[in-house]
Design an enzyme around this catalytic site. Structure first.
Site, PDB file in Angstrom:
ATOM      1  N   PHE A  24     -10.960   9.816   4.073  1.00 33.44           N
ATOM      2  CA  PHE A  24      -9.707   9.635   4.798  1.00 33.44           C
ATOM      3  C   PHE A  24      -9.785   8.353   5.613  1.00 33.44           C
ATOM      4  CE2 PHE A  24      -7.054  10.489   8.651  1.00 33.44           C
ATOM      5  CZ  PHE A  24      -5.828  10.592   8.011  1.00 33.44           C
ATOM      6  N   GLY A  25      -8.791   7.488   5.449  1.00 39.27           N
ATOM      7  CA  GLY A  25      -8.706   6.259   6.242  1.00 39.27           C
ATOM      8  C   GLY A  25      -7.491   6.326   7.153  1.00 39.27           C
ATOM      9  N   TYR A  26      -7.693   5.969   8.416  1.00 40.01           N
ATOM     10  CA  TYR A  26      -6.565   6.025   9.368  1.00 40.01           C
ATOM     11  C   TYR A  26      -6.345   4.688  10.066  1.00 40.01           C
ATOM     12  CZ  TYR A  26     -10.548   6.670  12.466  1.00 40.01           C
ATOM     13  OH  TYR A  26     -11.765   6.505  13.122  1.00 40.01           O
ATOM     14  N   GLY A  27      -7.275   3.738   9.857  1.00 39.45           N
ATOM     15  CA  GLY A  27      -7.185   2.437  10.521  1.00 39.45           C
ATOM     16  C   GLY A  27      -7.277   1.342   9.474  1.00 39.45           C
ATOM     17  N   SER A  28      -8.293   0.487   9.622  1.00 42.77           N
ATOM     18  CA  SER A  28      -8.405  -0.622   8.665  1.00 42.77           C
ATOM     19  C   SER A  28      -8.634  -0.123   7.244  1.00 42.77           C
ATOM     20  CB  SER A  28      -9.520  -1.582   9.086  1.00 42.77           C
ATOM     21  OG  SER A  28     -10.776  -0.973   8.963  1.00 42.77           O
ATOM     22  N   GLU A  99     -18.633   0.567   8.737  1.00 43.93           N
ATOM     23  CA  GLU A  99     -18.248   1.431   9.873  1.00 43.93           C
ATOM     24  C   GLU A  99     -19.452   1.712  10.785  1.00 43.93           C
ATOM     25  OE1 GLU A  99     -15.018   2.223  10.243  1.00 43.93           O
ATOM     26  OE2 GLU A  99     -14.550   1.166   8.382  1.00 43.93           O
TER      27      GLU A  99
END
Ligand code: SIN
Length: 187
Positions: A24-28, A99
């Site tokens: 799951f990606g929520y930013g970059s 990350e």
């Protein structure tokens, strides 16, 4: 917790055992997709919300002048909508490096756009990591971001690219859009 989380993340899950891995990606990770994936879908994570409360020493700032990037904060009545990618376990060498500044991989349940729930992984920078900057008003976050630059580019671009991607997905995020609004005023 040490600042560089690469070694900790390697020990956290045995990804080789998993039939399917959804990241799951929520930013970059929404707008800078520099890893291979098999399929993708908008997805939501319930009980969490985005905040620019994490310091960035390696991407959008420097060790002396860290920028501000996103992490997720627990918030019972909210949810965070982002992008889920079905990936192979071999992308995690790259992602753990990307990350590494305080983020840990967490196991979560993701609600995909078709309403199917999938087991997923998400990088969250917890409050006890050394790069954590914590809460501030949207205005002071925007002032900080306006002045920050790092090896991956300006901190401002992180916000503007994210806001554009969220808008394209039809996602409303008042925290992100308010910071964007201040940044556009400074321009
Ligand atoms: C993410 O995008 O999911 C993690 C935070 C970031 O790299 O911006």
């Amino acid at each position: 917790m040490s600042l560089d989380t690469i070694e900790i993340n390697k020990q956290r899950q045995n990804l080789f055992d998993r039939e399917e891995i959804w990241l799951f990606g929520y930013g970059s990770l929404i707008y800078k997709v520099d890893f291979p994936f098999l399929e993708k879908s908008p997805a939501s994570l319930y009980g969490w919300t985005r905040r620019f409360w994490q310091g960035s020493h390696d991407h959008r700032g420097t060790p002396d002048n860290p920028g501000r990037v996103l992490t997720l904060i627990e918030s019972m009545d909210e949810h965070c909508t982002g992008m889920a990618y079905r990936v192979s376990h071999d992308v995690f060498d790259h992602l753990d490096h990307r990350e590494k500044n305080g983020y840990l991989r967490y196991d979560v349940d993701l609600q995909l756009a078709n309403n199917i729930t999938k087991a997923g992984l998400v990088y969250i920078a917890p409050e006890n990591n050394l790069a954590y900057l914590g809460e501030a008003s949207e205005e002071s976050i925007a002032q900080h971001i306006h002045q920050s630059h790092g090896p991956s580019g300006s901190n401002r671009d992180y916000v503007l690219h994210l806001a554009e991607a969220l808008r394209t997905m039809g996602v409303d995020d008042p925290h992100v859009f308010e910071i964007e609004r201040y940044l556009l005023e400074y321009a």
